[in-house]
Design an enzyme around this catalytic site. Structure first.
Site, short mmCIF file in Angstrom:
data_model
loop_
_atom_site.label_atom_id
_atom_site.label_comp_id
_atom_site.label_asym_id
_atom_site.label_seq_id
_atom_site.Cartn_x
_atom_site.Cartn_y
_atom_site.Cartn_z
N ASN A 90 -10.10 0.48 1.87
CA ASN A 90 -8.70 0.56 1.79
C ASN A 90 -8.55 0.19 0.27
O ASN A 90 -8.45 -0.87 0.00
CB ASN A 90 -8.00 -0.63 2.70
CG ASN A 90 -6.52 -0.73 2.29
OD1 ASN A 90 -6.03 -0.11 1.70
ND2 ASN A 90 -5.88 -1.50 3.36
N HIS A 101 -2.29 6.49 5.22
CA HIS A 101 -2.93 5.48 4.34
C HIS A 101 -4.13 5.15 5.02
O HIS A 101 -4.28 4.74 6.28
CB HIS A 101 -1.81 4.21 4.16
CG HIS A 101 -2.51 2.96 3.89
ND1 HIS A 101 -3.37 3.17 2.63
CD2 HIS A 101 -2.47 1.78 4.06
CE1 HIS A 101 -3.82 1.79 2.11
NE2 HIS A 101 -3.41 1.09 3.02
N CYS A 103 0.76 -1.28 -0.04
CA CYS A 103 0.13 -0.06 -0.06
C CYS A 103 0.87 1.39 -0.09
O CYS A 103 0.38 2.33 -0.30
CB CYS A 103 -1.00 0.16 1.21
SG CYS A 103 -2.12 -1.28 1.02
N1 ACO Z 1 -17.11 -9.67 10.46
C1 ACO Z 1 -17.30 -10.00 11.79
N2 ACO Z 1 -16.47 -10.88 12.23
C2 ACO Z 1 -15.05 -10.63 12.06
C3 ACO Z 1 -14.96 -10.27 10.66
C4 ACO Z 1 -16.09 -9.66 9.87
N3 ACO Z 1 -15.46 -8.88 8.63
N4 ACO Z 1 -13.58 -10.36 10.48
C5 ACO Z 1 -12.84 -10.92 11.47
N5 ACO Z 1 -13.92 -11.23 12.25
C6 ACO Z 1 -13.94 -11.93 13.58
C7 ACO Z 1 -12.58 -12.77 13.74
O1 ACO Z 1 -12.93 -14.01 13.20
C8 ACO Z 1 -12.40 -12.96 15.09
O2 ACO Z 1 -13.47 -14.02 15.54
P1 ACO Z 1 -13.13 -14.86 16.97
O3 ACO Z 1 -12.64 -14.00 18.15
O4 ACO Z 1 -14.24 -15.70 16.78
O5 ACO Z 1 -11.87 -15.68 16.33
C9 ACO Z 1 -12.94 -11.58 15.72
O6 ACO Z 1 -13.83 -11.12 14.61
C10 ACO Z 1 -11.99 -10.54 16.02
O7 ACO Z 1 -10.81 -10.80 15.05
P2 ACO Z 1 -9.46 -9.74 15.06
O8 ACO Z 1 -8.73 -10.10 13.80
O9 ACO Z 1 -8.93 -9.79 16.37
O10 ACO Z 1 -10.25 -8.39 14.84
P3 ACO Z 1 -9.56 -6.93 14.78
O11 ACO Z 1 -10.25 -6.13 15.50
O12 ACO Z 1 -8.11 -7.26 14.70
O13 ACO Z 1 -9.85 -6.64 13.34
C11 ACO Z 1 -8.98 -6.31 11.17
C12 ACO Z 1 -9.53 -7.20 12.13
C13 ACO Z 1 -9.99 -5.25 10.84
C14 ACO Z 1 -8.54 -7.03 9.99
C15 ACO Z 1 -7.78 -5.51 11.88
O14 ACO Z 1 -6.93 -6.36 12.29
C16 ACO Z 1 -6.97 -4.72 10.60
O15 ACO Z 1 -7.46 -3.80 10.27
N6 ACO Z 1 -5.56 -5.07 10.43
C17 ACO Z 1 -4.71 -4.25 9.29
C18 ACO Z 1 -5.26 -4.72 8.12
C19 ACO Z 1 -4.79 -4.02 7.16
O16 ACO Z 1 -4.57 -2.81 7.32
N7 ACO Z 1 -4.44 -4.55 6.01
C20 ACO Z 1 -3.90 -3.85 4.81
C21 ACO Z 1 -2.46 -3.37 4.85
S1 ACO Z 1 -1.90 -2.41 3.60
C22 ACO Z 1 -1.59 -3.34 2.26
O17 ACO Z 1 -0.48 -3.36 1.81
C23 ACO Z 1 -2.85 -4.22 1.45
#
Ligand code: ACO
Length: 325
Positions: free
Chosen positions: A280, A250, A111
């Site tokens: 994103n 970002h 990104c």
């Molecule tokens: N809907 C409902 N529940 C969900 C979803 C969803 N879309 N996604 C995950 N969950 C669940 C998980 O399965 C988990 O359930 P469990 O506790 O039963 O196992 C629970 O929600 C919590 O999951 P976490 O991964 O701990 O949730 P978190 O609060 O960390 O949010 C997220 C996840 C949004 C992906 C976050 O970690 C994040 O934004 N990370 C950064 C991602 C990012 O920026 N990526 C791009 C980088 S840039 C590039 O180069 C592409």
């Protein structure tokens, strides 16, 4: 000094709301809103590939700069979702916009692609090699996401942003910094289609032709890098943090943006947020956000803008610039 003399962006017309995603995934509007800040995102139409979005943004930027396509010396497209593994999407853009005199290449830095592209493009001007460089961040990244994986599919959107860089007499890029840490590469991977894992029946079985991400590792890296990189860029420019008028991080997750801003002590009024509308859009997120504040007319001459990104690689980078048009 090198600066931005024209800006343009494009987001596709198809709006996908959280309610739309509730119909195909075990997710909810409430979860997506509270965990990411995303309300909706844009999806490219079936007949649009990354170069199509890039061309629209590029033509808008050229018009804004009052520079013709054949005056462009170099086109760099920051992308993680090229039309094809080769040729480069930048070459397709070069042909479609008629930039007959331009060299063209893609730059893949997760990104952080546009921040890398703009930094490299600016150096080509600073060195005297080129006069006008077109730097584009463009993605149809949603096509690289698995619509059965709620942990990734809800996060991303498509779009493109472009800037024409030239020598400027006032303002321009004050400092930039680029970083990479390949030891964290496994946290965000598009596994198949390269030489490590060429397409095969196994790839199809494993759905390895879609992005795999460790969300919480990426989250921690991102919050840390937003503040670290911001301070490094400011240090290089020898400017204090309170001189920053606009902070454009970002757009990956509203919680990452808020945590980064809080760690730095930047009030949210100075932070540009578009993630609610576009999700994103990877390399496109910063140039699209910059173009939006520019079009709104709120960027004033002399304003200091800090843009910081992070992404697959893992990479990070930032640009501090003084806006002047
Ligand atoms: N809907 C409902 N529940 C969900 C979803 C969803 N879309 N996604 C995950 N969950 C669940 C998980 O399965 C988990 O359930 P469990 O506790 O039963 O196992 C629970 O929600 C919590 O999951 P976490 O991964 O701990 O949730 P978190 O609060 O960390 O949010 C997220 C996840 C949004 C992906 C976050 O970690 C994040 O934004 N990370 C950064 C991602 C990012 O920026 N990526 C791009 C980088 S840039 C590039 O180069 C592409």
């Amino acid at each position: 000094m090198t600066g931005i003399v024209g800006l343009g962006s494009y987001v596709p017309e198809i709006v996908v709301t959280n309610a739309d995603l509730e119909k195909i995934l075990d997710t909810s509007d409430e979860w997506i809103k509270t965990r990411t800040g995303i309300l909706e995102r844009r999806f490219a139409s079936k007949d649009q590939a990354t170069s199509d979005l890039a061309v629209i943004a590029a033509e808008r930027a050229l018009k804004d700069a009052n520079v013709s396509a054949d005056e462009i010396d170099l086109i760099i497209v920051g992308t993680n979702s090229p039309d094809t593994l080769y040729p480069a999407t930048a070459c397709l853009v070069q042909d479609k916009i008629g930039a007959r005199n331009a060299a063209a290449f893609d730059l893949q830095a997760g990104c952080t692609g546009w921040v890398y592209a703009a930094t490299v493009g600016a150096q080509c001007i600073e060195s005297g090699m080129y006069k006008h460089v077109l730097v584009i961040g463009a993605e149809v990244i949603t096509r690289m996401m698995d619509n059965t994986d709620r942990g990734t599919y809800v996060l991303f959107g498509d779009g493109a942003g472009a800037a024409v860089l030239s020598s400027v007499s006032r303002g321009g890029f004050l400092a930039s910094e680029l970083y990479a840490d390949g030891s964290l590469a496994q946290h965000l991977v598009f596994p198949a289609g390269g030489t490590r894992k060429p397409f095969s029946e196994e790839v199809l079985r494993e759905r390895a032709y879609f992005t795999k991400m460790d969300g919480s590792d990426v989250f921690k890296f991102s919050v840390r890098e937003i503040s670290r990189v911001s301070m490094k860029v400011l240090e290089k420019a020898q400017l204090p943090l309170d001189r920053v008028d606009w902070f454009i991080p970002h757009q990956a997750n509203l919680r990452i943006i808020q945590a980064g801003a809080q760690k730095l002590g930047i009030p949210m009024e100075k932070v540009v947020v578009t993630i609610d509308k576009y999700g994103n859009s990877s390399s496109a997120s910063i140039p699209v956000a910059l173009d939006e504040v520019y079009r709104k007319g709120v960027l004033k001459n002399g304003d200091t803008v800090l843009m910081v990104s992070f992404g697959a690689g893992m990479t990070s980078g930032g640009i501090l610039m003084e806006w002047w048009r």
